[in-house]
Design a protein around this motif. Structure first.
Motif, mmCIF file in Angstrom:
data_model
loop_
_atom_site.group_PDB
_atom_site.id
_atom_site.type_symbol
_atom_site.label_atom_id
_atom_site.label_comp_id
_atom_site.label_asym_id
_atom_site.label_seq_id
_atom_site.Cartn_x
_atom_site.Cartn_y
_atom_site.Cartn_z
ATOM 1 N N MET A 1 5.610 -74.435 37.589
ATOM 2 C CA MET A 1 4.816 -74.226 36.368
ATOM 3 C C MET A 1 5.218 -75.177 35.307
ATOM 4 S SD MET A 1 6.159 -70.647 34.630
ATOM 5 C CE MET A 1 7.661 -70.518 35.867
ATOM 6 N N ALA A 17 -4.216 -77.103 30.802
ATOM 7 C CA ALA A 17 -5.626 -76.508 31.314
ATOM 8 C C ALA A 17 -6.310 -77.633 31.765
ATOM 9 C CB ALA A 17 -6.324 -75.813 30.084
ATOM 10 N N TRP A 20 -4.947 -78.724 34.933
ATOM 11 C CA TRP A 20 -5.302 -77.702 35.983
ATOM 12 C C TRP A 20 -6.843 -77.886 36.560
ATOM 13 C CZ3 TRP A 20 -8.944 -73.806 36.218
ATOM 14 C CH2 TRP A 20 -8.544 -72.557 36.917
ATOM 15 N N THR A 36 0.504 -73.483 36.487
ATOM 16 C CA THR A 36 0.592 -72.285 35.838
ATOM 17 C C THR A 36 1.670 -70.892 36.213
ATOM 18 O OG1 THR A 36 -1.122 -71.104 36.930
ATOM 19 C CG2 THR A 36 -1.678 -72.607 35.041
ATOM 20 N N PHE A 119 -6.468 -68.201 30.425
ATOM 21 C CA PHE A 119 -4.981 -68.592 30.711
ATOM 22 C C PHE A 119 -4.428 -67.494 29.198
ATOM 23 C CE2 PHE A 119 -6.930 -72.326 32.094
ATOM 24 C CZ PHE A 119 -6.290 -72.535 33.482
ATOM 25 N N LEU A 130 1.230 -71.209 30.379
ATOM 26 C CA LEU A 130 0.114 -70.647 30.555
ATOM 27 C C LEU A 130 0.423 -69.860 31.912
ATOM 28 C CD1 LEU A 130 -2.373 -73.564 29.729
ATOM 29 C CD2 LEU A 130 -1.623 -71.695 28.295
ATOM 30 N N LEU A 132 -2.332 -68.052 34.472
ATOM 31 C CA LEU A 132 -3.887 -68.055 34.841
ATOM 32 C C LEU A 132 -4.105 -66.511 34.824
ATOM 33 C CD1 LEU A 132 -6.349 -69.054 35.853
ATOM 34 C CD2 LEU A 132 -5.225 -68.890 38.370
#
Length: 138
Positions: A1, A17, A20, A36, A119, A130, A132
């Motif tokens: 992560m 984000a 991601w 995450t 998140f 973060l 999820l």
């Protein structure tokens, strides 16, 4: 992560984000999962992320049989709708502290969708991550 410093800015949080979302666009659900942290309550796995993306927010196939794919919009590196909301620190899972939430729209099939990823911003003893929470249609 991805571990961010305690002083992580909104831009730092959004960068994770966006990374991601980029992994989704590559159909690399394992890499997206690894970016995450995860709360056992939600039960996310790389396969569940894939199924929810393919099912437009639901883990089962769509009624019309369309399989959706994460994508990027040509010329658009930023999410169409994105937000960072911070709140007073409060207790979170495992002795961590919840600091807020990040929300980003998920582009699908080469266009923007109304699918949104949320998140939690969580502070741990080592920094900020973060977590999820949801991928759903608002």
């Amino acid at each position: 992560m991805e571990l961010l410093p305690f002083s992580a800015s909104d831009e730092d949080l959004l960068a994770v984000a966006h990374a991601w979302l980029a992994r989704l666009a590559e159909s690399d659900y394992d890499a997206a999962f690894q970016l995450t942290a995860h709360d056992a309550y939600f039960g996310w796995t790389p396969d569940l992320i894939r199924r929810v993306i393919e099912g437009y927010g639901r883990p089962e196939p769509t009624r019309d049989g369309v399989v959706h794919r994460g994508s990027t919009r040509p010329g658009h590196d930023q999410a169409r709708h994105q937000a960072v909301e911070r709140w007073p620190a409060r207790a979170a899972e495992g002795g961590a502290t919840s600091l807020g939430e990040v929300r980003v729209d998920v582009p699908l099939d080469g266009d923007w969708s109304d699918l949104t990823a949320t998140f939690e911003i969580r502070q741990t003893d080592k920094g900020v991550v973060l977590v999820l929470n949801e991928i759903h249609v608002f």
